[in-house]
Design a protein around this motif. Structure first.
Motif, PDB file in Angstrom:
ATOM      1  N   LEU A  66      18.248  -4.222   4.864  1.00 41.02           N
ATOM      2  CA  LEU A  66      18.835  -4.310   3.530  1.00 41.02           C
ATOM      3  C   LEU A  66      18.740  -2.979   2.788  1.00 41.02           C
ATOM      4  O   LEU A  66      19.634  -2.624   2.026  1.00 41.02           O
ATOM      5  CB  LEU A  66      18.132  -5.406   2.720  1.00 41.02           C
ATOM      6  N   ALA A  67      17.674  -2.230   3.010  1.00 40.87           N
ATOM      7  CA  ALA A  67      17.459  -0.986   2.272  1.00 40.87           C
ATOM      8  C   ALA A  67      18.330   0.165   2.773  1.00 40.87           C
ATOM      9  O   ALA A  67      18.792   0.986   1.968  1.00 40.87           O
ATOM     10  CB  ALA A  67      15.988  -0.581   2.353  1.00 40.87           C
ATOM     11  N   LEU A  68      18.553   0.241   4.061  1.00 46.26           N
ATOM     12  CA  LEU A  68      19.271   1.383   4.638  1.00 46.26           C
ATOM     13  C   LEU A  68      20.673   1.573   4.051  1.00 46.26           C
ATOM     14  O   LEU A  68      20.994   2.662   3.565  1.00 46.26           O
ATOM     15  CB  LEU A  68      19.314   1.232   6.161  1.00 46.26           C
ATOM     16  N   PRO A  69      21.522   0.552   4.051  1.00 49.19           N
ATOM     17  CA  PRO A  69      22.838   0.746   3.442  1.00 49.19           C
ATOM     18  C   PRO A  69      22.770   1.006   1.938  1.00 49.19           C
ATOM     19  O   PRO A  69      23.588   1.760   1.410  1.00 49.19           O
ATOM     20  CB  PRO A  69      23.567  -0.576   3.724  1.00 49.19           C
ATOM     21  N   LEU A  70      21.795   0.400   1.270  1.00 49.97           N
ATOM     22  CA  LEU A  70      21.651   0.671  -0.160  1.00 49.97           C
ATOM     23  C   LEU A  70      21.279   2.133  -0.397  1.00 49.97           C
ATOM     24  O   LEU A  70      21.760   2.752  -1.354  1.00 49.97           O
ATOM     25  CB  LEU A  70      20.594  -0.245  -0.770  1.00 49.97           C
ATOM     26  N   ALA A  71      20.449   2.679   0.463  1.00 48.05           N
ATOM     27  CA  ALA A  71      20.073   4.091   0.328  1.00 48.05           C
ATOM     28  C   ALA A  71      21.289   4.999   0.491  1.00 48.05           C
ATOM     29  O   ALA A  71      21.494   5.931  -0.292  1.00 48.05           O
ATOM     30  CB  ALA A  71      18.999   4.444   1.355  1.00 48.05           C
ATOM     31  N   PHE A  72      22.107   4.723   1.490  1.00 45.69           N
ATOM     32  CA  PHE A  72      23.308   5.529   1.697  1.00 45.69           C
ATOM     33  C   PHE A  72      24.298   5.331   0.560  1.00 45.69           C
ATOM     34  O   PHE A  72      24.981   6.260   0.148  1.00 45.69           O
ATOM     35  CB  PHE A  72      23.963   5.179   3.036  1.00 45.69           C
ATOM     36  N   CYS A  73      24.349   4.108   0.053  1.00 45.65           N
ATOM     37  CA  CYS A  73      25.222   3.825  -1.079  1.00 45.65           C
ATOM     38  C   CYS A  73      24.771   4.601  -2.307  1.00 45.65           C
ATOM     39  O   CYS A  73      25.596   5.141  -3.043  1.00 45.65           O
ATOM     40  CB  CYS A  73      25.232   2.327  -1.355  1.00 45.65           C
ATOM     41  N   LEU A  74      23.463   4.656  -2.521  1.00 47.79           N
ATOM     42  CA  LEU A  74      22.945   5.427  -3.650  1.00 47.79           C
ATOM     43  C   LEU A  74      23.349   6.894  -3.547  1.00 47.79           C
ATOM     44  O   LEU A  74      23.683   7.522  -4.550  1.00 47.79           O
ATOM     45  CB  LEU A  74      21.420   5.331  -3.704  1.00 47.79           C
ATOM     46  N   ALA A  75      23.320   7.404  -2.343  1.00 54.08           N
ATOM     47  CA  ALA A  75      23.658   8.813  -2.152  1.00 54.08           C
ATOM     48  C   ALA A  75      25.124   9.103  -2.465  1.00 54.08           C
ATOM     49  O   ALA A  75      25.469  10.204  -2.875  1.00 54.08           O
ATOM     50  CB  ALA A  75      23.337   9.237  -0.720  1.00 54.08           C
ATOM     51  N   ALA A  76      25.980   8.096  -2.266  1.00 53.89           N
ATOM     52  CA  ALA A  76      27.413   8.309  -2.455  1.00 53.89           C
ATOM     53  C   ALA A  76      27.989   7.514  -3.619  1.00 53.89           C
ATOM     54  O   ALA A  76      29.192   7.544  -3.840  1.00 53.89           O
ATOM     55  CB  ALA A  76      28.152   7.934  -1.167  1.00 53.89           C
ATOM     56  N   SER A  77      27.146   6.832  -4.378  1.00 53.98           N
ATOM     57  CA  SER A  77      27.664   5.916  -5.397  1.00 53.98           C
ATOM     58  C   SER A  77      28.283   6.646  -6.573  1.00 53.98           C
ATOM     59  O   SER A  77      27.881   7.746  -6.935  1.00 53.98           O
ATOM     60  CB  SER A  77      26.563   4.983  -5.892  1.00 53.98           C
ATOM     61  N   VAL A  78      29.268   5.983  -7.128  1.00 57.24           N
ATOM     62  CA  VAL A  78      29.928   6.477  -8.318  1.00 57.24           C
ATOM     63  C   VAL A  78      29.314   5.817  -9.551  1.00 57.24           C
ATOM     64  O   VAL A  78      29.177   6.420 -10.593  1.00 57.24           O
ATOM     65  CB  VAL A  78      31.448   6.179  -8.268  1.00 57.24           C
ATOM     66  N   ASN A  79      28.924   4.549  -9.380  1.00 54.28           N
ATOM     67  CA  ASN A  79      28.321   3.811 -10.480  1.00 54.28           C
ATOM     68  C   ASN A  79      27.445   2.688  -9.931  1.00 54.28           C
ATOM     69  O   ASN A  79      27.333   2.513  -8.713  1.00 54.28           O
ATOM     70  CB  ASN A  79      29.397   3.272 -11.431  1.00 54.28           C
ATOM     71  N   VAL A  80      26.857   1.932 -10.815  1.00 55.43           N
ATOM     72  CA  VAL A  80      25.941   0.863 -10.424  1.00 55.43           C
ATOM     73  C   VAL A  80      26.666  -0.238  -9.657  1.00 55.43           C
ATOM     74  O   VAL A  80      26.080  -0.871  -8.780  1.00 55.43           O
ATOM     75  CB  VAL A  80      25.229   0.300 -11.679  1.00 55.43           C
ATOM     76  N   TRP A  81      27.924  -0.463  -9.954  1.00 58.93           N
ATOM     77  CA  TRP A  81      28.676  -1.513  -9.251  1.00 58.93           C
ATOM     78  C   TRP A  81      28.743  -1.248  -7.761  1.00 58.93           C
ATOM     79  O   TRP A  81      28.718  -2.179  -6.964  1.00 58.93           O
ATOM     80  CB  TRP A  81      30.073  -1.679  -9.849  1.00 58.93           C
ATOM     81  N   ASP A  82      28.844   0.018  -7.372  1.00 55.18           N
ATOM     82  CA  ASP A  82      28.800   0.363  -5.941  1.00 55.18           C
ATOM     83  C   ASP A  82      27.551  -0.223  -5.295  1.00 55.18           C
ATOM     84  O   ASP A  82      27.620  -0.854  -4.242  1.00 55.18           O
ATOM     85  CB  ASP A  82      28.737   1.890  -5.746  1.00 55.18           C
ATOM     86  N   VAL A  83      26.436   0.005  -5.937  1.00 54.76           N
ATOM     87  CA  VAL A  83      25.152  -0.432  -5.392  1.00 54.76           C
ATOM     88  C   VAL A  83      25.100  -1.956  -5.298  1.00 54.76           C
ATOM     89  O   VAL A  83      24.707  -2.523  -4.277  1.00 54.76           O
ATOM     90  CB  VAL A  83      23.993   0.109  -6.257  1.00 54.76           C
ATOM     91  N   LEU A  84      25.503  -2.641  -6.344  1.00 56.42           N
ATOM     92  CA  LEU A  84      25.410  -4.098  -6.371  1.00 56.42           C
ATOM     93  C   LEU A  84      26.390  -4.753  -5.393  1.00 56.42           C
ATOM     94  O   LEU A  84      26.034  -5.708  -4.695  1.00 56.42           O
ATOM     95  CB  LEU A  84      25.634  -4.610  -7.794  1.00 56.42           C
ATOM     96  N   ILE A  85      27.584  -4.241  -5.321  1.00 51.52           N
ATOM     97  CA  ILE A  85      28.584  -4.828  -4.414  1.00 51.52           C
ATOM     98  C   ILE A  85      28.192  -4.595  -2.961  1.00 51.52           C
ATOM     99  O   ILE A  85      28.197  -5.514  -2.145  1.00 51.52           O
ATOM    100  CB  ILE A  85      29.986  -4.271  -4.726  1.00 51.52           C
ATOM    101  N   TRP A  86      27.809  -3.355  -2.631  1.00 50.30           N
ATOM    102  CA  TRP A  86      27.424  -3.082  -1.247  1.00 50.30           C
ATOM    103  C   TRP A  86      26.111  -3.747  -0.882  1.00 50.30           C
ATOM    104  O   TRP A  86      25.882  -4.092   0.273  1.00 50.30           O
ATOM    105  CB  TRP A  86      27.394  -1.578  -0.985  1.00 50.30           C
ATOM    106  N   GLY A  87      25.254  -3.967  -1.860  1.00 49.19           N
ATOM    107  CA  GLY A  87      24.041  -4.741  -1.611  1.00 49.19           C
ATOM    108  C   GLY A  87      24.371  -6.159  -1.179  1.00 49.19           C
ATOM    109  O   GLY A  87      23.737  -6.716  -0.276  1.00 49.19           O
TER     110      GLY A  87
END
Length: 140
Positions: A66-87
């Motif tokens: 669960l953490a690995l994709p969230l970490a990569f998402c954080l690195a490339a995220s534009v906003n918080v919605w990126d993190v929540l949706i990909w989570g």
């Protein structure tokens, strides 16, 4: 020696966004892990408290998965919605991985409850492999 003022100004300017993104990712991770534990038939923490290594390996794989994709998402995220949706996508993929391995080797929850390290290790590695692919796709 260079002046640290610009770095300190950058820290204060970026800290609220950093905290929002990190907090959102951590919340998504914790919620995803809690939901994962709620949905799986066996009770991971109770098994781990009883010394069940298979449950620890399985749950550890889910936590990393669960953490690995969230970490990569954080690195490339534009906003918080990126993190929540990909989570959310990550959680769904982890549940699919659990069901796929269960179908492949059978009686997965029972095997974990019986402390079968081989089954738990295969499950954990499958979760991490799927998470790695998901993380690369998220990073695009």
């Amino acid at each position: 020696m260079t002046d640290p003022a610009p770095v300190i100004q950058s820290l204060f300017a970026g800290l609220p966004i950093f905290m929002l993104h990190l907090g959102s990712a951590t919340l998504a991770w914790a919620a995803g892990l809690a939901l994962y534990m709620w949905i799986t038939p066996h009770r991971e923490f109770a098994l781990i408290r009883d010394g069940n290594i298979a449950a620890a390996v399985s749950l550890g794989g889910a936590a990393i998965g669960l953490a690995l994709p969230l970490a990569f998402c954080l690195a490339a995220s534009v906003n918080v919605w990126d993190v929540l949706i990909w989570g959310s996508v990550t959680l769904i993929l982890q549940l699919i991985a659990f069901r796929a391995v269960d179908l492949l080797i059978g009686n997965l929850s029972k095997r974990i409850e019986e402390n079968e390290i081989a089954a738990a290790t295969f499950l954990a590695m499958t979760k991490i492999a799927l998470a790695s692919l998901n993380a690369a796709a998220v990073a695009g």
